[in-house]
Write a protein that holds these residues in place. Structure first.
Motif, PDB file in Angstrom:
ATOM      1  N   ASP A 110      48.930   2.915   1.773  1.00 30.29           N
ATOM      2  CA  ASP A 110      50.036   2.284   1.037  1.00 30.29           C
ATOM      3  C   ASP A 110      49.638   1.779  -0.338  1.00 30.29           C
ATOM      4  N   SER A 111      48.331   1.711  -0.614  1.00 28.93           N
ATOM      5  CA  SER A 111      47.846   1.194  -1.894  1.00 28.93           C
ATOM      6  C   SER A 111      46.855   2.184  -2.488  1.00 28.93           C
ATOM      7  N   MET A 112      47.100   2.589  -3.729  1.00 28.04           N
ATOM      8  CA  MET A 112      46.224   3.592  -4.359  1.00 28.04           C
ATOM      9  C   MET A 112      44.790   3.081  -4.484  1.00 28.04           C
ATOM     10  N   TYR A 113      44.617   1.776  -4.780  1.00 29.77           N
ATOM     11  CA  TYR A 113      43.262   1.239  -4.962  1.00 29.77           C
ATOM     12  C   TYR A 113      42.537   1.104  -3.628  1.00 29.77           C
ATOM     13  N   HIS A 114      43.264   0.736  -2.578  1.00 31.23           N
ATOM     14  CA  HIS A 114      42.640   0.704  -1.257  1.00 31.23           C
ATOM     15  C   HIS A 114      42.236   2.124  -0.832  1.00 31.23           C
ATOM     16  N   ALA A 115      43.107   3.085  -1.122  1.00 29.95           N
ATOM     17  CA  ALA A 115      42.816   4.483  -0.789  1.00 29.95           C
ATOM     18  C   ALA A 115      41.575   4.963  -1.532  1.00 29.95           C
ATOM     19  N   LEU A 116      41.512   4.663  -2.831  1.00 32.20           N
ATOM     20  CA  LEU A 116      40.371   5.071  -3.651  1.00 32.20           C
ATOM     21  C   LEU A 116      39.082   4.399  -3.173  1.00 32.20           C
ATOM     22  N   GLY A 117      39.148   3.093  -2.919  1.00 34.07           N
ATOM     23  CA  GLY A 117      37.962   2.362  -2.475  1.00 34.07           C
ATOM     24  C   GLY A 117      37.456   2.855  -1.134  1.00 34.07           C
ATOM     25  N   TYR A 118      38.375   3.062  -0.203  1.00 31.56           N
ATOM     26  CA  TYR A 118      38.009   3.509   1.143  1.00 31.56           C
ATOM     27  C   TYR A 118      37.358   4.894   1.095  1.00 31.56           C
ATOM     28  N   ALA A 134      43.830  10.021   0.438  1.00 27.83           N
ATOM     29  CA  ALA A 134      43.821   9.186  -0.774  1.00 27.83           C
ATOM     30  C   ALA A 134      44.582   9.876  -1.907  1.00 27.83           C
ATOM     31  N   LEU A 135      44.393  11.176  -2.048  1.00 29.06           N
ATOM     32  CA  LEU A 135      45.116  11.924  -3.084  1.00 29.06           C
ATOM     33  C   LEU A 135      46.625  11.867  -2.832  1.00 29.06           C
ATOM     34  N   GLN A 136      47.023  11.978  -1.567  1.00 25.47           N
ATOM     35  CA  GLN A 136      48.450  11.889  -1.228  1.00 25.47           C
ATOM     36  C   GLN A 136      49.008  10.506  -1.558  1.00 25.47           C
TER      37      GLN A 136
END
Length: 579
Positions: free
Chosen positions: A64-72, A99-101
């Motif tokens: 749900d969060s681009m930064y959480h996706a990127l960090g994870y 994360a790209l999605q």
């Protein structure tokens, strides 16, 4: 999106930003500012070796969060590239696709790269999110390209990875255009965006500038370009900012100054800058393994091998969760002991790498056999190892990356073929030859005592060759290797005329070399650097250009061309690094 619903004050938020490992907020809802802040908390956890806790913090919001996706995804990609375990690579690939999605949902609609100049106005959060989505998407693309190279060996995967890198580069260029048009922005969100642009543009420019001219000309044809000075300035500005990516800019500069400039350049990394970059993080994360590792690496490059070994050992004991960081330390400890010719301890770490690390079994086994070759028969007997059998294993351990054989592995395989015969002719000083491959003589050269000791070993090998009653077919090659390495020691000891005589002896023996054809172009390069040191820039350029244009199809050709590119830049008055 709404704000984090934990009732925290601005001061408490700042505490989280700086000391995430002490207190993590419980997020109920997430907006852009809070997402960046919580990702910073996770980054702090990583720098304090709390990798699982960082993943736990990021996991709930990664879709749900681009930064959480990127960090994870960043943590899992880092782990996969360190372990080379197929299950880790597959898990990271699944995560990076997710994360790209996630990032794609926040990007401007109907745009492949997007025209960033029309994305933002100060008044709308949605457009602000679109701007950050571009940066996060570009970073995720680079991660996916890295995994693509690691995961598959075929050329199709290599091309797919290249396309992802090109798309990422185009996004960064568009983002930079937006940045140049909006110098008056002062919001925290814009500063975070600016930090992402500086990290991406700086890294691309720096890494592209390292490429030899023949490769760069091809890349420029499809839209790439690299300016080293600009790349360094962007990364330095990013490192001095207060953005999420400041530490990433610092780590990129540290990697460049402590590894890239040594292995792919002339060995002139800016250690003063490296120490200045590291200092604030040493205060903030005194026991963090990544910070301890770079502190040890800088000590190695300063020639302080004793301090380096202590720091690497401290790094190993600082955490047990990611054993792969231990493997990096084993590699460095192996070399730190090799520089001082403590072969027994060097063997200990080479053996650990063979048993525990999957990075390059061919190199590890070759390195172990090479180190054993430097030890006495009695010392080898104590280990229970069979040197000949180890060398014979190397070829079967060779792997491919991005569809290509790894140059150092190819070199190790070719050298180990001497042991295939029923009565093999042993390699003469293989551990010192590999030391040169990794530009280790530049490091040992900082220590007069260690350089003198290496010279004694090399002269002993020289005497052995001179007294050989029945010279083998490898005799001319071994003699030239000895002269080149002897010349390097003499150069670092300030005995420049004697060094020149050693190098010219290699060149005069060119017609007699049967197997190690790499010795001539590498010697031409070293002789060019010697003339540069003496101030004869015209002669230096002539010899280095000769190595560049008149030789091909030899071992580690691409590595030498990287070094030649760096040397010619420095001769033209374009410094490779700040003194």
């Amino acid at each position: 999106m709404a704000h984090v619903g934990n009732g925290s004050t601005a001061a408490e938020d700042e505490d989280c930003f700086e000391d995430a490992y002490d207190r993590i907020p419980a997020a109920c809802q997430m907006d852009l500012h809070s997402a960046i802040q919580e990702t910073q908390c996770a980054l702090n956890l990583v720098l304090n070796d709390k990798f699982s806790e960082a993943l736990e913090l990021l996991r709930p919001w990664r879709r749900d969060s681009m930064y959480h996706a990127l960090g994870y995804s960043s943590i899992l990609v880092m782990q996969a590239t360190m372990t080379f375990e197929q299950r880790d690579i597959q898990a990271a690939m699944v995560t990076i696709k997710e994360a790209l999605q996630t990032c794609q949902r926040f990007r401007k609609r109907n745009s492949v790269v997007g025209s960033i100049s029309s994305l933002i106005s100060k008044q709308t959060n949605l457009q602000e999110e679109e701007m950050h989505a571009e940066i996060c998407y570009a970073e995720c693309l680079l991660q996916k390209a890295t995994l693509t190279f690691v995961q598959d060996e075929n050329m199709i995967s290599f091309i797919k990875g290249g396309i992802k890198i090109r798309t990422s580069y185009q996004i960064y260029k568009e983002c930079q255009n937006r940045l140049n048009e909006s110098q008056d922005e002062a919001s925290d969100s814009f500063r975070q965006f600016e930090g992402g642009v500086k990290l991406g543009i700086g890294s691309f420019n720096l890494m592209l500038s390292l490429l030899p001219q023949r490769i760069l000309r091809l890349l420029e044809f499809i839209g790439f370009s690299g300016n080293r000075g600009f790349g360094l300035s962007q990364l330095r500005e990013g490192a001095s900012s207060h953005s999420l990516r400041a530490i990433l800019c610092s780590l990129t500069l540290l990697f460049y100054n402590t590894y890239v400039s040594l292995i792919l350049g002339t060995g002139e990394g800016n250690l003063v800058e490296a120490e200045a970059l590291l200092e604030p993080y040493q205060q903030k994360y005194p026991k963090g393994s990544i910070i301890l590792f770079y502190s040890a690496r800088i000590a190695t490059l300063r020639g302080n091998f004793e301090k380096a070994r202590a720091r690497y050992e401290e790094c190993i004991s600082s955490q047990q969760e990611w054993k792969q960081i231990h493997h990096l330390c084993y590699w460095e400890l192996m070399w730190a002991h090799s520089y001082q010719q403590d072969w027994t301890k060097a063997y200990y770490y080479a053996d650990l790498l063979c048993k525990e690390s999957r990075w390059s079994k061919a190199i590890y086994v070759y390195q172990k056999a090479a180190i054993l070759s430097m030890m006495s028969e009695e010392e080898v007997k104590k280990t229970g190892e069979d040197i000949v059998e180890l060398f014979r294993q190397v070829e079967g351990l060779k792997q491919r990356l991005a569809g290509k054989s790894i140059p150092t592995e190819k070199f190790a395989v070719r050298k180990s073929r001497r042991y295939k015969a029923a009565n093999p002719v042993p390699l003469l000083i293989p551990a010192l030859e590999m030391m040169y491959v990794w530009n280790g003589f530049t490091i040992v050269g900082k220590r007069g005592d260690s350089t003198e000791a290496l010279l004694v070993t090399i002269e002993t090998a020289e005497e052995q060759l001179r007294n050989d009653a029945t010279p083998s077919e490898f005799h001319p090659d071994d003699s030239c290797l000895v002269q080149m390495l002897k010349g390097l020691c003499l150069k670092h000891l300030g005995r420049l005329l004697q060094a020149e005589l050693c190098f010219t002896q290699v060149l005069s023996s060119e017609a007699r070399i049967r197997y190690d054809h790499y010795l001539v172009p590498f010697t031409l390069y070293e002789l060019g650097l010697l003339y540069k040191q003496q101030g004869d820039l015209a002669k230096a350029t002539t010899y280095i250009e000769n190595a560049k244009t008149n030789y091909k199809d030899y071992s580690m050709e691409s590595r030498l061309h990287f070094r030649i590119h760096a040397a010619l830049n420095s001769l033209k008055g374009t410094p490779v690094s700040t003194p």
